[in-house]
Design an enzyme around this catalytic site. Structure first.
Site, PDB file in Angstrom:
ATOM      1  CG  ASP A 158       3.316 -15.204  20.165  1.00 51.41           C
ATOM      2  OD1 ASP A 158       4.354 -14.577  20.432  1.00 51.41           O
ATOM      3  OD2 ASP A 158       2.487 -15.564  21.029  1.00 51.41           O
ATOM      4  CG  HIS A 159       6.758 -17.628  21.436  1.00 48.96           C
ATOM      5  ND1 HIS A 159       7.920 -17.357  22.130  1.00 48.96           N
ATOM      6  CD2 HIS A 159       5.755 -17.036  22.137  1.00 48.96           C
ATOM      7  CE1 HIS A 159       7.632 -16.643  23.203  1.00 48.96           C
ATOM      8  NE2 HIS A 159       6.338 -16.422  23.235  1.00 48.96           N
ATOM      9  N   GLY A 198       3.711 -12.417  28.445  1.00 47.78           N
ATOM     10  CA  GLY A 198       3.047 -12.783  29.693  1.00 47.78           C
ATOM     11  C   GLY A 198       2.353 -11.601  30.339  1.00 47.78           C
ATOM     12  CG  ASN A 202       3.179 -10.578  23.317  1.00 43.51           C
ATOM     13  OD1 ASN A 202       3.268  -9.471  22.810  1.00 43.51           O
ATOM     14  ND2 ASN A 202       3.898 -11.609  22.906  1.00 43.51           N
ATOM     15  CB  VAL A 203      -3.063  -9.649  26.480  1.00 50.68           C
ATOM     16  CG1 VAL A 203      -4.262 -10.182  27.256  1.00 50.68           C
ATOM     17  CG2 VAL A 203      -2.365  -8.556  27.281  1.00 50.68           C
ATOM     18  CG  ASN A 204      -3.658 -16.217  24.071  1.00 55.75           C
ATOM     19  OD1 ASN A 204      -4.741 -15.968  23.557  1.00 55.75           O
ATOM     20  ND2 ASN A 204      -3.132 -17.435  24.037  1.00 55.75           N
TER      21      ASN A 204
END
Length: 284
Positions: free
Chosen positions: A82-83, A209, A230-232
């Site tokens: 991720d990123h 987000g 995406n979920v965090n």
């Protein structure tokens, strides 16, 4: 099952109009919770790993946990950087066993973002690894990333289309008004940007987000072409709130299993609810 690239999800998710969730691994409990949710929901899933999480867990532990979880899950699982901040970091993750990577060149001028992303795509595709690129600047805070709301920049549809045409990324993240972290108010999502880009490229759109976005907005975004969400933060909130409550009720508790276990269950419940919302349940 072994780890798979994110391209394994594209055909079916487009056909049935659902999105696959990326849920970030932060430790063993997150890994277990996300895996159990995927098993119970019979849903494909993407394990997201940021550079900060890799530093915390260690690359070797991260790979070992993800591979063990994928074998246990019995559903398609992608391990996704991720990123990713550089070509070197991306290559390190590919060599270690990641099945998918994101190169985030969104902070570069368009031409440079395209040039660098193309390098990543060429190297990753040569070994069967999928690639996500990003255009526009997504606000909020996530690990090493911190973008003030005033500095966030929406993606321009024409540039996003050109970006895909020149890079051929498998998934394209575009800034449409969402942000990393939790929202102070309701996010103002530019559905018109999603629609314009999605109808002109074959790659699914990625919504970063995803925590705290209203359900109806999520459903609309998926209907317009979003194929990965995406979920965090919501998982982190569920974890932390559970631990705080247990330790407040039992201040003398010293066995971490007594609060990490319930925290794991809380994360799993959030993930299961998201899988149902995204439409990926029973799609494995």
């Amino acid at each position: 099952m072994p780890l798979v690239p994110m391209t394994a999800f594209i055909e079916d998710s487009k056909k049935h109009k659902y999105a696959v969730g990326q849920f970030n691994l932060n430790n063993l409990e997150f890994t277990q919770a996300i895996t159990e949710a995927a098993m119970e929901e019979k849903s494909p899933v993407i394990f997201g790993v940021s550079e900060g999480a890799m530093r915390y867990m260690g690359l070797e532990y991260t790979i070992a946990m993800a591979k063990a979880a994928a074998e246990r899950a019995g559903v398609p699982v992608a391990l996704h950087l991720d990123h990713g901040s550089s070509f070197e970091v991306v290559m390190k993750c590919i060599r270690a066993g990641f099945s998918s990577v994101m190169f985030d060149g969104s902070h570069y001028p368009l031409e440079e973002n395209i040039r660098l992303t193309k390098q990543v795509v060429e190297a990753a595709h040569a070994v069967g690894v999928s690639v996500e690129g990003e255009l526009g600047t997504i606000g909020g805070v996530e690990d090493d990333l911190s973008v003030d709301e005033a500095d966030a920049a929406l993606a321009k549809p024409a540039e996003a289309i050109r970006f895909w045409e020149e890079t051929k990324v498998d998934y394209l993240a575009i800034a449409v008004g969402t942000a990393h972290g939790m929202y102070k108010g309701e996010p103002k999502i530019r559905f018109d940007i999603i629609e314009e880009v999605a109808k002109n490229i074959p790659a699914p759109i990625v919504l970063h987000g995803g925590s705290g976005v209203p359900d109806e907005a999520i459903r609309k975004a998926i209907s317009l072409g979003v194929g990965k969400i995406n979920v965090n933060t919501e998982n982190q909130v569920a974890c932390t709130q559970t631990i705080r409550k247990i330790l407040a009720d039992k201040p003398n508790e010293i066995d971490p299993r007594k609060y990490l276990g319930p925290a794991r269950d809380a994360i799993k419940q959030v993930v299961k609810e998201k899988m149902r919302l995204f439409g990926s349940s029973n799609r494995a």
